[in-house]
Design an enzyme around this catalytic site. Structure first.
Site, PDB file in Angstrom:
ATOM      1  N   SER A  33       0.858  -1.174   0.000  1.00 35.16           N
ATOM      2  CA  SER A  33       0.000   0.000   0.000  1.00 35.16           C
ATOM      3  C   SER A  33       0.900   1.232   0.000  1.00 35.16           C
ATOM      4  CB  SER A  33      -0.869  -0.041   1.268  1.00 35.16           C
ATOM      5  OG  SER A  33      -1.594   1.144   1.413  1.00 35.16           O
ATOM      6  N   LYS A  47      -1.129  -0.797  -4.392  1.00 33.69           N
ATOM      7  CA  LYS A  47      -2.358  -0.075  -4.013  1.00 33.69           C
ATOM      8  C   LYS A  47      -1.964   1.374  -3.750  1.00 33.69           C
ATOM      9  CE  LYS A  47      -4.856  -0.004   0.392  1.00 33.69           C
ATOM     10  NZ  LYS A  47      -5.648  -0.784   1.360  1.00 33.69           N
ATOM     11  N   LYS A  61      -3.053   5.029  -2.337  1.00 33.80           N
ATOM     12  CA  LYS A  61      -4.010   5.767  -1.532  1.00 33.80           C
ATOM     13  C   LYS A  61      -4.443   6.989  -2.340  1.00 33.80           C
ATOM     14  CE  LYS A  61      -4.050   3.513   2.342  1.00 33.80           C
ATOM     15  NZ  LYS A  61      -5.304   3.007   2.929  1.00 33.80           N
ATOM     16  N   ASP A  78      -7.341   3.048  -3.013  1.00 35.57           N
ATOM     17  CA  ASP A  78      -8.065   3.027  -1.742  1.00 35.57           C
ATOM     18  C   ASP A  78      -8.309   4.465  -1.292  1.00 35.57           C
ATOM     19  OD1 ASP A  78      -9.089   2.582   0.773  1.00 35.57           O
ATOM     20  OD2 ASP A  78      -7.254   1.732   1.620  1.00 35.57           O
ATOM     21  N   GLU A 132     -11.324   0.763  -3.658  1.00 35.31           N
ATOM     22  CA  GLU A 132     -11.658   0.392  -2.282  1.00 35.31           C
ATOM     23  C   GLU A 132     -12.262   1.573  -1.520  1.00 35.31           C
ATOM     24  OE1 GLU A 132      -8.190  -1.067  -0.260  1.00 35.31           O
ATOM     25  OE2 GLU A 132      -9.272  -1.488   1.590  1.00 35.31           O
ATOM     26  N   ASP A 136     -13.992  -2.076   2.742  1.00 42.06           N
ATOM     27  CA  ASP A 136     -13.115  -2.293   3.901  1.00 42.06           C
ATOM     28  C   ASP A 136     -13.879  -1.791   5.144  1.00 42.06           C
ATOM     29  OD1 ASP A 136     -11.149  -2.133   5.872  1.00 42.06           O
ATOM     30  OD2 ASP A 136      -9.836  -0.753   4.798  1.00 42.06           O
ATOM     31  N   LYS A 168     -10.032  -7.708   7.318  1.00 44.35           N
ATOM     32  CA  LYS A 168      -9.061  -7.408   8.372  1.00 44.35           C
ATOM     33  C   LYS A 168      -9.624  -8.014   9.656  1.00 44.35           C
ATOM     34  CE  LYS A 168      -7.507  -2.906   6.605  1.00 44.35           C
ATOM     35  NZ  LYS A 168      -7.774  -1.458   6.681  1.00 44.35           N
ATOM     36  N   GLY A 210      -4.245  -4.648   5.767  1.00 47.87           N
ATOM     37  CA  GLY A 210      -3.164  -4.467   6.745  1.00 47.87           C
ATOM     38  C   GLY A 210      -3.407  -3.216   7.562  1.00 47.87           C
TER      39      GLY A 210
HETATM   40  O1  NPG Z   1      -0.296  -2.500   6.684  1.00 45.42           O
HETATM   41  O2  NPG Z   1       0.985  -1.903   5.051  1.00 45.42           O
HETATM   42  C1  NPG Z   1      -0.009  -1.763   5.739  1.00 45.42           C
HETATM   43  C2  NPG Z   1      -0.916  -0.613   5.424  1.00 45.42           C
HETATM   44  C3  NPG Z   1      -2.097  -1.027   4.643  1.00 45.42           C
HETATM   45  O3  NPG Z   1      -3.101   0.814   3.579  1.00 45.42           O
HETATM   46  C4  NPG Z   1      -3.083   0.098   4.529  1.00 45.42           C
HETATM   47  N1  NPG Z   1      -3.915   0.246   5.540  1.00 45.42           N
HETATM   48  O4  NPG Z   1      -7.086   1.622   4.887  1.00 45.42           O
HETATM   49  O5  NPG Z   1      -6.288  -0.315   4.642  1.00 45.42           O
HETATM   50  C5  NPG Z   1      -6.168   0.830   5.010  1.00 45.42           C
HETATM   51  C6  NPG Z   1      -4.856   1.316   5.549  1.00 45.42           C
HETATM   52  C7  NPG Z   1      -4.833   1.974   6.869  1.00 45.42           C
HETATM   53  C8  NPG Z   1      -3.633   2.192   7.456  1.00 45.42           C
HETATM   54  C9  NPG Z   1      -5.951   2.365   7.517  1.00 45.42           C
HETATM   55  C10 NPG Z   1      -3.551   2.813   8.672  1.00 45.42           C
HETATM   56  C11 NPG Z   1      -5.861   2.964   8.744  1.00 45.42           C
HETATM   57  C12 NPG Z   1      -4.666   3.196   9.324  1.00 45.42           C
END
Ligand code: NPG
Length: 371
Positions: A136, A162, A164, A190, A215, A240, A264, A292
């Site tokens: 991500s 992915k 953001k 996402d 997402e 999600d 998750k 994650g």
């Molecule tokens: O674990 O590498 C990782 C990050 C994956 O993008 C990720 N997590 O929305 O899925 C999500 C996001 C997230 C991260 C959401 C931190 C909230 C806090």
């Protein structure tokens, strides 16, 4: 099995690079770890997915610690003999607090499996021994920075990217990454709920980039707008934040709000509920993948075991430990030849390094549970 003591441990781990999403930016992962000790002296570990701020979900670390201390751990203590598979039912009278529940369940599950010598992957019925995984990539200051990061991750061997996105950082990064790395790249985006019902037409234009999925563009409780976008796009919609239980997943699929589910365990209240979502999606032909939450090796190990189930047909956000941490609290998970090997030892198969754990610990609380 009886639990004689529970330790709630706060840690703070620096990230190798700040991680920015539509929710904000972080340069540390503050996390709450749950350690259970059985009356036979067997130890199990679980990691709470909550962050310091209640922005991604209503849960946050101080709240999770409080509900664990006041309600969840006492409920387990009152139960006496407890099996990991029953934890969800024992805690079901407490509304919400999925991340806190999941961490406690995970620790009990780890301890239980360690008493039998079985790995979590084996216990859950995983057939794979290694997994291709995704990464991500946060919001960057410039397109050049983004392209450079993506190039580095592809060199590392990640199987999909992915991105953001948020209003003002959507078409340009997607177009640039597609342009530089080509149509064959498995690319998804996402939004972490950053858009609203008025953006349906705007977002539907992303169809031309051949994304694997989009997402969670809209609010967690707005299934209707997700369904409307799904009806206007060929690109699959993945949920999600909207999915906090197997029932939510069934409802979202039935209402046409998604055709892919991000699972998750923390968000859905535990590994057993996560497996139920996997099972129902597999039975309905809905692909799933494991999300994650910048887990340490404790949560990462358990997520790898879950993601080895057959319905997890898309690469998860289960990157190598080095993607976020220079020094993790467990042995690092490494991406070698494009795959991460599943842990094979009993339970989650890893444990924290005591010296490293001490270095990153900010608080420890012991909750006695013996009668
Ligand atoms: O674990 O590498 C990782 C990050 C994956 O993008 C990720 N997590 O929305 O899925 C999500 C996001 C997230 C991260 C959401 C931190 C909230 C806090």
């Amino acid at each position: 099995m009886r639990i004689s003591q529970v330790e709630l441990r706060d840690i703070s781990l620096p990230l190798v690079t700040p991680f920015r999403t539509s929710l904000g930016s972080q340069d540390h992962r503050d996390a709450l770890l749950v350690k259970v000790t059985t009356d036979d002296g067997v130890v199990g570990w679980g990691e709470c997915a909550a962050d310091s701020e209640p922005d991604y979900s209503p849960e946050y670390i101080d709240g999770a610690r409080d509900v664990l201390r006041r309600h969840l751990i006492p409920a387990i203590a009152r139960e006496g003999e407890v099996s990991a598979a029953a934890v969800g039912d024992v805690l079901s009278w407490v509304r919400g607090h999925q991340m806190a529940k999941s961490a406690l369940e995970a620790a009990i599950l780890d301890a239980e499996l360690r008493t039998t010598g079985m790995s979590l992957a084996e216990a859950f019925g995983a057939r794979r021994t290694e997994l291709a995984v995704g990464v991500s990539v946060g919001i960057k200051d410039s397109i050049d920075d983004l392209v450079e990061s993506v190039a580095g991750y592809l060199d590392d061997g990640y199987a999909r990217i992915k991105l953001k996105i948020e209003p003002g950082w959507d078409y340009a990064p997607v177009e640039a990454v597609r342009g530089v790395f080509g149509d064959a790249l498995a690319l998804q985006v996402d939004a972490n709920t950053a858009y609203g019902p008025g953006d349906v037409r705007y977002l539907s234009g992303l169809d031309r980039f051949g994304l694997v999925l989009i997402e969670q563009p809209f609010a967690p409780d707005d299934l209707a707008t997700h369904a409307e976008l799904a009806s206007r796009m060929d690109t699959p919609i993945c949920l999600d934040e909207s999915i906090t239980s197997a029932r939510d997943a069934a409802t979202a699929v039935r209402q046409g709000a998604c055709t892919i589910v991000n699972i998750k365990p923390g968000r859905v209240g535990g590994y057993f509920e996560a497996r139920r979502i996997h099972d129902l999606c597999l039975a309905s032909g809905i692909p799933v993948w494991c999300g994650g939450m910048l887990e340490t090796g404790i949560g990462r190990a358990a997520n790898l075991a879950l993601a080895a189930l057959p319905g997890f047909t898309l690469p998860g956000d289960i990157s190598a430990s080095a993607r976020h941490f220079a020094t993790d609290i467990t042995r690092p998970f490494e991406l070698l030849d494009g795959v991460i090997a599943l842990p094979t030892g009993p339970g989650i198969g890893v444990e924290p390094d005591a010296a490293r754990l001490d270095e990153v610990t900010t608080a420890v609380e012991l909750v006695e549970t013996a009668a």
